[in-house]
Write a protein that holds these residues in place. Sequence first.
Motif, PDB file in Angstrom:
ATOM      1  N   ALA A 259       0.826  -1.037  -0.047  1.00  7.74           N
ATOM      2  CA  ALA A 259      -0.007  -0.087   0.056  1.00  7.74           C
ATOM      3  C   ALA A 259       0.967   1.285  -0.082  1.00  7.74           C
ATOM      4  CB  ALA A 259      -0.982  -0.020   1.060  1.00  7.74           C
ATOM      5  N   ARG A 260       1.795   1.420   0.906  1.00  7.87           N
ATOM      6  CA  ARG A 260       2.608   2.289   0.977  1.00  7.87           C
ATOM      7  C   ARG A 260       3.532   2.667  -0.475  1.00  7.87           C
ATOM      8  NH1 ARG A 260       2.469   6.647   2.938  1.00  7.87           N
ATOM      9  NH2 ARG A 260       1.998   5.457   5.139  1.00  7.87           N
TER      10      ARG A 260
ATOM     11  N   MET B 124       0.517   0.793  -9.213  1.00  5.96           N
ATOM     12  CA  MET B 124       0.613  -0.488  -8.807  1.00  5.96           C
ATOM     13  C   MET B 124       2.236  -0.435  -8.768  1.00  5.96           C
ATOM     14  SD  MET B 124      -1.973  -2.697  -8.234  1.00  5.96           S
ATOM     15  CE  MET B 124      -3.307  -3.192  -8.674  1.00  5.96           C
ATOM     16  N   PRO B 125       2.922  -1.309  -7.666  1.00  5.72           N
ATOM     17  CA  PRO B 125       4.327  -1.372  -7.598  1.00  5.72           C
ATOM     18  C   PRO B 125       4.945  -2.455  -8.527  1.00  5.72           C
ATOM     19  CG  PRO B 125       3.488  -2.057  -5.702  1.00  5.72           C
ATOM     20  CD  PRO B 125       2.359  -1.562  -6.445  1.00  5.72           C
ATOM     21  N   PHE B 126       4.371  -2.950  -9.534  1.00  2.45           N
ATOM     22  CA  PHE B 126       4.558  -3.883 -10.276  1.00  2.45           C
ATOM     23  C   PHE B 126       4.205  -3.730 -11.689  1.00  2.45           C
ATOM     24  CE2 PHE B 126       1.505  -5.532  -7.561  1.00  2.45           C
ATOM     25  CZ  PHE B 126       0.467  -6.186  -8.826  1.00  2.45           C
ATOM     26  N   THR B 127       4.589  -4.177 -12.775  1.00  2.00           N
ATOM     27  CA  THR B 127       3.961  -4.233 -13.966  1.00  2.00           C
ATOM     28  C   THR B 127       2.978  -5.077 -14.337  1.00  2.00           C
ATOM     29  OG1 THR B 127       5.930  -3.357 -14.768  1.00  2.00           O
ATOM     30  CG2 THR B 127       4.366  -4.130 -16.596  1.00  2.00           C
ATOM     31  N   MET B 128       1.776  -4.597 -14.543  1.00  2.00           N
ATOM     32  CA  MET B 128       0.498  -5.689 -14.914  1.00  2.00           C
ATOM     33  C   MET B 128       0.336  -6.038 -16.558  1.00  2.00           C
ATOM     34  SD  MET B 128      -2.213  -4.218 -12.158  1.00  2.00           S
ATOM     35  CE  MET B 128      -3.356  -5.027 -13.024  1.00  2.00           C
ATOM     36  N   HIS B 129       0.227  -7.141 -16.808  1.00  2.00           N
ATOM     37  CA  HIS B 129       0.145  -7.368 -18.208  1.00  2.00           C
ATOM     38  C   HIS B 129      -0.863  -8.721 -18.334  1.00  2.00           C
ATOM     39  CE1 HIS B 129       3.105 -10.776 -17.971  1.00  2.00           C
ATOM     40  NE2 HIS B 129       3.790  -9.821 -17.173  1.00  2.00           N
ATOM     41  N   LEU B 130      -1.342  -8.971 -19.521  1.00  2.00           N
ATOM     42  CA  LEU B 130      -2.327 -10.234 -19.888  1.00  2.00           C
ATOM     43  C   LEU B 130      -1.110 -11.326 -20.269  1.00  2.00           C
ATOM     44  CD1 LEU B 130      -5.148  -8.447 -21.418  1.00  2.00           C
ATOM     45  CD2 LEU B 130      -5.197  -9.223 -19.051  1.00  2.00           C
ATOM     46  N   SER B 131      -1.005 -12.223 -19.864  1.00  2.00           N
ATOM     47  CA  SER B 131      -0.401 -13.436 -20.269  1.00  2.00           C
ATOM     48  C   SER B 131      -1.064 -14.214 -21.592  1.00  2.00           C
ATOM     49  CB  SER B 131      -0.421 -14.351 -19.153  1.00  2.00           C
ATOM     50  OG  SER B 131       0.515 -15.801 -19.749  1.00  2.00           O
ATOM     51  N   THR B 132       0.036 -14.377 -22.404  1.00  2.00           N
ATOM     52  CA  THR B 132      -0.165 -14.802 -23.733  1.00  2.00           C
ATOM     53  C   THR B 132      -0.533 -16.544 -23.782  1.00  2.00           C
ATOM     54  OG1 THR B 132       1.752 -14.869 -24.401  1.00  2.00           O
ATOM     55  CG2 THR B 132       0.352 -12.970 -25.217  1.00  2.00           C
ATOM     56  N   SER B 133      -0.126 -16.784 -22.442  1.00  2.86           N
ATOM     57  CA  SER B 133       0.041 -18.602 -22.341  1.00  2.86           C
ATOM     58  C   SER B 133      -0.569 -19.049 -21.331  1.00  2.86           C
ATOM     59  CB  SER B 133       1.479 -18.995 -22.624  1.00  2.86           C
ATOM     60  OG  SER B 133       2.379 -18.371 -21.434  1.00  2.86           O
ATOM     61  N   GLU B 134      -1.670 -18.561 -20.693  1.00  7.30           N
ATOM     62  CA  GLU B 134      -2.352 -19.134 -19.226  1.00  7.30           C
ATOM     63  C   GLU B 134      -1.178 -19.840 -18.511  1.00  7.30           C
ATOM     64  OE1 GLU B 134      -5.770 -21.259 -19.902  1.00  7.30           O
ATOM     65  OE2 GLU B 134      -6.529 -20.324 -21.677  1.00  7.30           O
TER      66      GLU B 134
END
Length: 89
Positions: A38-39, A47-57
């Motif tokens: 939270a801090r 967000m303190p990380f990169t969010m992305h959609l996975s292409t390979s489950e």
Amino acid sequence: MAKEATLQVRMDSELKEQAELLYKQLGTSFAEAVRIFARQSVEEKAMPFTMHLSTSESKRTLGIANGQYIIPDNIDDCNDQISEMFGVQ
């Protein structure tokens, strides 16, 4: 004096146990990890990380060919195939 608030989160009990064990091994608690998250989010305004959609489950794939090649658990067994794929003799 700072006001304190309680946060309740529902999650799978096995995931919770795994997270608690992980953070204990890292020398902290799951609750402290949530406070750190939270801090950091507030400080970065993201967000303190990169969010992305996975292409390979959630399968591990080589970065080439958009996930066409799945990395086996023991990649050393595939060295000949990998060399051939990249034209290495």
